[in-house]
Design an enzyme around this catalytic site. Structure first.
Site, PDB file in Angstrom:
ATOM      1  N   LYS A  52      -4.516 -14.743 -12.209  1.00  0.00           N
ATOM      2  CA  LYS A  52      -5.772 -15.204 -11.978  1.00  0.00           C
ATOM      3  C   LYS A  52      -6.807 -13.985 -12.000  1.00  0.00           C
ATOM      4  CE  LYS A  52      -4.919 -14.762  -7.231  1.00  0.00           C
ATOM      5  NZ  LYS A  52      -5.115 -15.162  -5.926  1.00  0.00           N
ATOM      6  N   LYS A 105      -9.517  -8.030  -8.876  1.00  0.00           N
ATOM      7  CA  LYS A 105     -10.416  -6.748  -8.823  1.00  0.00           C
ATOM      8  C   LYS A 105      -9.537  -5.846  -9.477  1.00  0.00           C
ATOM      9  CE  LYS A 105     -12.421  -7.209  -4.377  1.00  0.00           C
ATOM     10  NZ  LYS A 105     -12.699  -6.472  -3.007  1.00  0.00           N
ATOM     11  N   LYS A 133       0.923  -1.155   0.046  1.00  0.00           N
ATOM     12  CA  LYS A 133       0.241  -0.097  -0.016  1.00  0.00           C
ATOM     13  C   LYS A 133       1.036   1.317   0.049  1.00  0.00           C
ATOM     14  CE  LYS A 133      -4.016  -2.253   0.214  1.00  0.00           C
ATOM     15  NZ  LYS A 133      -4.597  -2.814   1.260  1.00  0.00           N
TER      16      LYS A 133
END
Ligand code: TRP
Length: 343
Positions: free
Chosen positions: A204, A207, A122
């Site tokens: 995969k 989001k 982050k």
């Protein structure tokens, strides 16, 4: 007589998980997590929480929050979470979580928090907003879990480290103030977690990455067809019974999730005989995807607009969750001897 009563009130194991109200649910979240929740609600005492406080660490604009929360609730119910079986509630309705978070913060060290992979990620992604909530994200998550004294936490690999931290905080509390919290562990129902490959041949469905390679539960039939038809394949097999390259294997993997066994077998045989036509394979997959996703999308749409229903669901869920949280905090206060003036 006594015995009978005891049997009737046999406690089911407690399962707890949190869902961040950011981004839309996709096929990966469905097969990776949600389907697991749906099975668990039959056998466990499940607490499923919308982590709206957590979302503020990355999405501080609360104007967006309401719609995201309503949508995530609607999508989860549409995908099979049954509010009469599982407790579905909002993090922000349970002040006891904040109280426990505060207390656990004294048992969490700056060094270990700074070392957490999700924190470092982050910091890289939003260097302009490295807030303290981001640093203590795993402490809040531990509070979410421990406040219900949950034993099982159905989460994916990316949450393993957070869970390990929750176990550490639980241990430290138990050690310092007396045995109270079970050590929560990651859990999935039966077989290994299913990985849902993306449509571009690599990685995969997720989001954040390539949205055109991910199928969302909110995609329209037309969008589903378009995405599937554009998925990556190769020039086709040239030798009988040869292995499949990754991108073709991925299409078969997706097919196994949503198509009938006979259908998969037929295309498998066509591949082995070198008679396969990728156009037909994709068309079939597209139709089976539409059949799978459309009813979930339509239900979600319906629930999303039924504010009254969603309001009742979270009101009822929060009532139960709050009871459980209050009982834990009562014990926490006893263990920590905050009861200065009793007896
Ligand atoms: N951190 C989780 C995620 O990113 C969401 C979450 C919040 C959670 N609180 C939780 C998961 C408690 C399990 C248990 O997906």
């Amino acid at each position: 007589m006594e015995k009978k009563k005891e049997n009737l009130s046999v406690q089911r194991q407690i399962v707890m998980s949190g869902i961040r109200p950011t981004g839309y649910l996709h096929l990966g979240s469905y097969f990776g997590a949600l389907r697991n929740y749906v099975r668990m609600q039959e056998q466990y005492d499940c607490y499923f929480m919308v982590a709206d406080w957590h979302s503020l660490t990355t999405h501080p604009d609360t104007k967006e929050l309401k719609n995201n929360v309503l949508r995530v609730l609607a999508e989860n119910i549409a995908a099979g979470i049954d509010p009469s079986k599982a407790c579905l509630f909002l993090q922000s309705s349970i002040p006891e979580i904040a109280e426990l978070y505060l207390l656990l913060n004294m048992l969490a060290y700056k060094g270990e928090l700074e070392k957490t992979s999700t924190f470092k990620e982050k910091v890289r992604l939003q260097p302009e907003n490295v807030n303290a909530g981001l640093l203590t994200y795993p402490v809040l998550q531990a509070a979410d879990i421990l406040v219900h004294r949950a034993k099982y936490v159905p989460v994916g690999k990316d949450q393993k480290q957070h869970l390990e931290m929750a176990r550490n905080f639980a241990q430290r509390f138990n050690h310092r103030y007396g045995e109270l919290f079970p050590e929560p562990e990651a859990f999935n129902f039966g077989e290994e977690l299913v990985k849902v490959p993306s449509l571009d041949g690599a990685g995969k469905m997720s989001k954040s990455e390539n949205q055109f390679a991910t199928l969302y539960l909110s995609d329209t039939d037309e969008v589903i067809r378009k995405k599937v038809m554009k998925s990556k394949t190769d020039a086709g097999p040239t030798q009988k019974n040869s292995g499949k390259p990754q991108e073709v294997e991925n299409i078969f993997m997706l097919m196994k999730l949503v198509s009938a066994e006979d259908t998969v077998r037929k295309f498998d045989e066509d591949y082995a005989n070198c008679t396969i036509r990728y156009g037909d394979l994709k068309k079939q997959l597209a139709e089976d995807m539409v059949t799978f996703i459309a009813p979930i999308r339509e239900k979600a749409e319906h629930f999303y607009h039924d504010h009254k229903f969603l309001g009742q669901v979270v009101e009822q869920g929060s009532e139960k969750a709050r009871k459980s949280a209050k009982a834990t905090l009562e014990l926490v206060r006893q263990k920590m001897e905050f009861n200065y003036f009793s007896h």
